[in-house]
Design an enzyme around this catalytic site. Sequence first.
Site, short mmCIF file in Angstrom:
data_model
loop_
_atom_site.label_atom_id
_atom_site.label_comp_id
_atom_site.label_asym_id
_atom_site.label_seq_id
_atom_site.Cartn_x
_atom_site.Cartn_y
_atom_site.Cartn_z
N ALA A 1 0.87 -1.17 0.00
CA ALA A 1 0.00 0.00 0.00
C ALA A 1 0.91 1.23 0.00
CB ALA A 1 -0.89 -0.01 1.23
N GLY B 1 0.74 -5.00 0.96
CA GLY B 1 -0.42 -5.03 0.07
C GLY B 1 -0.11 -5.69 -1.27
N GLU C 1 4.43 -5.03 7.38
CA GLU C 1 3.66 -3.98 8.06
C GLU C 1 4.06 -3.76 9.51
OE1 GLU C 1 2.39 -6.32 6.06
OE2 GLU C 1 0.87 -5.44 4.74
N GLU D 1 -0.55 -9.27 -0.59
CA GLU D 1 -2.00 -9.48 -0.40
C GLU D 1 -2.74 -9.45 -1.74
OE1 GLU D 1 -2.01 -6.30 2.51
OE2 GLU D 1 -2.80 -7.68 4.01
N1 CAA Z 1 4.62 3.23 -0.49
C1 CAA Z 1 5.06 4.39 -1.02
N2 CAA Z 1 6.21 4.52 -1.68
C2 CAA Z 1 6.99 3.44 -1.81
C3 CAA Z 1 6.62 2.19 -1.29
C4 CAA Z 1 5.37 2.10 -0.60
N3 CAA Z 1 4.90 0.95 -0.11
N4 CAA Z 1 7.59 1.30 -1.57
C5 CAA Z 1 8.55 1.96 -2.24
N5 CAA Z 1 8.19 3.26 -2.40
C6 CAA Z 1 8.93 4.33 -3.06
C7 CAA Z 1 10.10 4.78 -2.22
O1 CAA Z 1 9.67 5.68 -1.24
C8 CAA Z 1 10.99 5.41 -3.27
O2 CAA Z 1 10.47 6.68 -3.58
P1 CAA Z 1 11.49 7.95 -3.77
O3 CAA Z 1 12.33 7.58 -4.96
O4 CAA Z 1 10.55 9.09 -4.00
O5 CAA Z 1 12.29 8.02 -2.51
C9 CAA Z 1 10.77 4.51 -4.48
O6 CAA Z 1 9.53 3.83 -4.25
C10 CAA Z 1 11.85 3.47 -4.65
O7 CAA Z 1 11.96 2.75 -3.43
P2 CAA Z 1 13.35 2.55 -2.64
O8 CAA Z 1 14.26 3.68 -2.92
O9 CAA Z 1 13.01 2.28 -1.22
O10 CAA Z 1 13.87 1.23 -3.37
P3 CAA Z 1 14.86 0.11 -2.77
O11 CAA Z 1 15.19 -0.76 -3.93
O12 CAA Z 1 15.94 0.74 -1.99
O13 CAA Z 1 13.94 -0.71 -1.72
C11 CAA Z 1 11.95 -1.86 -0.95
C12 CAA Z 1 12.84 -1.46 -2.17
C13 CAA Z 1 12.71 -2.81 -0.03
C14 CAA Z 1 10.72 -2.56 -1.52
C15 CAA Z 1 11.55 -0.59 -0.18
O14 CAA Z 1 11.04 0.35 -1.10
C16 CAA Z 1 10.49 -0.81 0.87
O15 CAA Z 1 10.78 -1.31 1.94
N6 CAA Z 1 9.21 -0.42 0.56
C17 CAA Z 1 8.11 -0.50 1.52
C18 CAA Z 1 7.63 -1.92 1.69
C19 CAA Z 1 6.51 -1.98 2.70
O16 CAA Z 1 6.69 -1.65 3.86
N7 CAA Z 1 5.30 -2.38 2.26
C20 CAA Z 1 4.15 -2.50 3.13
C21 CAA Z 1 3.32 -1.27 2.99
S1 CAA Z 1 2.00 -1.21 4.18
C22 CAA Z 1 0.75 -2.14 3.53
O17 CAA Z 1 0.87 -2.67 2.46
C23 CAA Z 1 -0.52 -2.23 4.34
C24 CAA Z 1 -1.50 -3.29 3.90
O18 CAA Z 1 -1.54 -4.37 4.43
C25 CAA Z 1 -2.49 -2.99 2.89
#
Ligand code: CAA
Length: 262
Positions: A69, A112, A135, A115
Site C-alpha cells: 500500500a 499489500g 507492516e 496481499e
Molecule cells: N509506499 C510508497 N512509496 C513506496 C513504497 C510504498 N509501499 N515502496 C517503495 N516506495 C517508493 C520509495 O519511497 C521510493 O520513492 P522515492 O524515490 O521518491 O524516494 C521509491 O519507491 C523506490 O523505493 P526505494 O528507494 O526504497 O527502493 P529500494 O530498492 O531501496 O527498496 C523496498 C525497495 C525494499 C521494496 C523498499 O522500497 C520498501 O521497503 N518499501 C516498503 C515496503 C513496505 O513496507 N510495504 C508495506 C506497505 S504497508 C501495507 O501494504 C498495508 C496493507 O496491508 C495494505
Amino acid sequence: SSTSDFTSILVSSPAPGVSQITLNRPKALNALNSTLFHEINSALRTLSTDDSVGAVVLTGSDKAFAAGADIKEMKDKQFAEVYAGDFLAHWTELSNFRKPIIAAVSGYALGGGCELAMMCDVILASPTAVFGQPEINLGVIPGAGGTQRLTHALGKSRAMEIVLTGRNFSADEASQWGLVSRVVPEGESVVDEAVKVAGKIASKSRIAVQAAKEGVNSAYELSLAQGLHLERRLFHQLFATNDQKIGMKAFAEKQKPKWTHS
Ligand code: CAA
C-alpha cells in the site's frame, strides 16, 4: 473511463481470450495508491462483461510486482477517517471478480503487494520474486488479507513468523510452502508463462471455468460437508448448459469440443 485514461495501469490483450493488467507506477515500485486500485477495479468491471475475455493476467515490473500500500498516502490518515471510510474496502472488489486472475510476480510483492497476489486465483513467480508482510515494521499489521490468506496458505507457524517478524521470503520458500503454484525457470518470462496458463483457461467453457472457480473458493469459506454439497450442486447445474452436451459428445465422438460458453 476508457482504458486509455488510466495513469497507473496498462491494459493489453497478449493472447486470444486473455487480458493483461500491468501495474505501472515504476518510480514508486507500484505502491498501491487509491488511484491505482480504482483503475484496477474499473478495468476489471469492463473485463467482467467482455465476452471475449476468459482469463486475466495481473503483473508488475521486473523490479516490483507491488511494494505494498502507498505508505506516503496513508501516513497522515486518522482513525476516524479510515474507520468511517472503511479504508481498503475498495480492494475487495478484485476478489469478487468471477473470471480467473493469474498473478505473475517478479521482484517485490510486499505488504499489500503480497496481499494483492493472494487475492488472485493462481500465483506464478519468477526466481527474483520476494514476498513478505513487513507492516509490523511500520507499527501496523496487514490490512488486506495478510493475516488471513497467508495463514490459509502457509499454516499458523510460518504465517506467524512472517507477520510477526516482518521478514521477507523468497520465491523458493513461497513455492515450498504452497503459496505459489510454481517458480518459472531462470531466464524464462513469468509473464509469458502466466499468459500461457490464462490462454489455456480461456480455451475452456467459460461457464464451467466460472463454476470451478466458485467451487475451489468455497473450500475456504465452508465446512467440508457444505463445500461438497455446493460442489455437487454446481456439477448438477452444468448439465443445464450447452457446453456439457458439447464437451461430452465431442469426447464420445473423438472430436475437439467447440464451446458456446452457454
Ligand atoms: N509506499 C510508497 N512509496 C513506496 C513504497 C510504498 N509501499 N515502496 C517503495 N516506495 C517508493 C520509495 O519511497 C521510493 O520513492 P522515492 O524515490 O521518491 O524516494 C521509491 O519507491 C523506490 O523505493 P526505494 O528507494 O526504497 O527502493 P529500494 O530498492 O531501496 O527498496 C523496498 C525497495 C525494499 C521494496 C523498499 O522500497 C520498501 O521497503 N518499501 C516498503 C515496503 C513496505 O513496507 N510495504 C508495506 C506497505 S504497508 C501495507 O501494504 C498495508 C496493507 O496491508 C495494505
